[in-house]
Enzyme design. Sequence first.
Site, PDB file in Angstrom:
ATOM      1  N   ASP A   8       0.953  -1.255  -0.001  1.00  0.00           N
ATOM      2  CA  ASP A   8      -0.003   0.078   0.026  1.00  0.00           C
ATOM      3  C   ASP A   8       0.896   1.227   0.193  1.00  0.00           C
ATOM      4  OD1 ASP A   8       0.901   0.574   2.556  1.00  0.00           O
ATOM      5  OD2 ASP A   8      -1.000   0.309   3.608  1.00  0.00           O
ATOM      6  N   CYS A  65       3.139  -2.901   4.162  1.00  0.00           N
ATOM      7  CA  CYS A  65       2.372  -1.930   4.491  1.00  0.00           C
ATOM      8  C   CYS A  65       3.146  -0.865   5.130  1.00  0.00           C
ATOM      9  CB  CYS A  65       0.966  -2.348   4.862  1.00  0.00           C
ATOM     10  SG  CYS A  65       0.959  -3.264   6.569  1.00  0.00           S
ATOM     11  N   THR A  67       3.027  -0.687   8.924  1.00  0.00           N
ATOM     12  CA  THR A  67       3.716  -1.380   9.764  1.00  0.00           C
ATOM     13  C   THR A  67       3.932  -2.881   9.461  1.00  0.00           C
ATOM     14  OG1 THR A  67       1.392  -1.924  10.562  1.00  0.00           O
ATOM     15  CG2 THR A  67       2.376  -0.117  11.655  1.00  0.00           C
ATOM     16  N   HIS A  98      12.386 -21.993  10.726  1.00  0.00           N
ATOM     17  CA  HIS A  98      11.521 -22.614  11.580  1.00  0.00           C
ATOM     18  C   HIS A  98      10.079 -22.539  11.304  1.00  0.00           C
ATOM     19  CE1 HIS A  98      14.326 -22.274  15.374  1.00  0.00           C
ATOM     20  NE2 HIS A  98      15.105 -22.805  14.286  1.00  0.00           N
ATOM     21  N   HIS A 133      10.359 -28.724  13.250  1.00  0.00           N
ATOM     22  CA  HIS A 133       9.676 -27.668  12.698  1.00  0.00           C
ATOM     23  C   HIS A 133       8.592 -27.998  11.958  1.00  0.00           C
ATOM     24  CE1 HIS A 133      12.393 -25.371  14.773  1.00  0.00           C
ATOM     25  NE2 HIS A 133      13.469 -25.805  14.184  1.00  0.00           N
TER      26      HIS A 133
HETATM   27  C1  RB5 Z   1      -2.073   3.318   6.088  1.00  0.00           C
HETATM   28  O1  RB5 Z   1      -1.915   4.165   6.840  1.00  0.00           O
HETATM   29  C2  RB5 Z   1      -1.526   1.978   7.251  1.00  0.00           C
HETATM   30  O2  RB5 Z   1      -2.802   1.853   8.294  1.00  0.00           O
HETATM   31  C3  RB5 Z   1      -1.200   0.690   6.792  1.00  0.00           C
HETATM   32  O3  RB5 Z   1      -0.117   0.909   5.732  1.00  0.00           O
HETATM   33  C4  RB5 Z   1      -0.767  -0.366   7.694  1.00  0.00           C
HETATM   34  O4  RB5 Z   1       0.287  -0.011   8.435  1.00  0.00           O
HETATM   35  C5  RB5 Z   1      -1.735  -1.245   8.461  1.00  0.00           C
HETATM   36  O5  RB5 Z   1      -1.595  -2.028   8.941  1.00  0.00           O
END
Ligand code: RB5
Length: 148
Positions: A8, A65, A67, A98, A133
Amino acid sequence: MKIGIACDHGGYPIKDIVKEAVSLCGHEVMDLGTNSTGSVDYPEYAKKALDAFSKGQCDRIVLICGTGIGMSICANRVAGIRGTLCHDAYTARMSRQHNDSNCLVLGGRVIGPAVAGDIVEVWLKTPFEGGRHQDRLNKIDALMGSRQ
Ligand code: RB5
């Protein structure tokens, strides 16, 4: 291998580094977007890569994304996917040795580009250890319900 890659807008800033690392390791890139920092919804891009994997159009996938958390949630709902959010070379190595990771998840706002490149290289080059594993992976299906 052919590696499907989707992100994203939060992951877009490190997508080119990820693609370069995949190519340098001798694998083929399947780029499934997004292609700018314009805001999009990560489940839509997760779905593109997860569908490509499920249909056998690629061998493994990388989801990125902000995080890595949202993409992880999406990934691990899909049959046969072992999605692993990795923050460094150690977690990338363990995710292969693993957990037999077939879906690398990265947080574009959490790690820098050089670390992202290292993670991808380690993830692509490290084999699964099998043995105990594999037994534990089998136990995931047995205890949590198989989604194969
Ligand atoms: C987008 O702002 C953010 O929420 C997305 O990239 C991600 O981190 C969601 O888990």
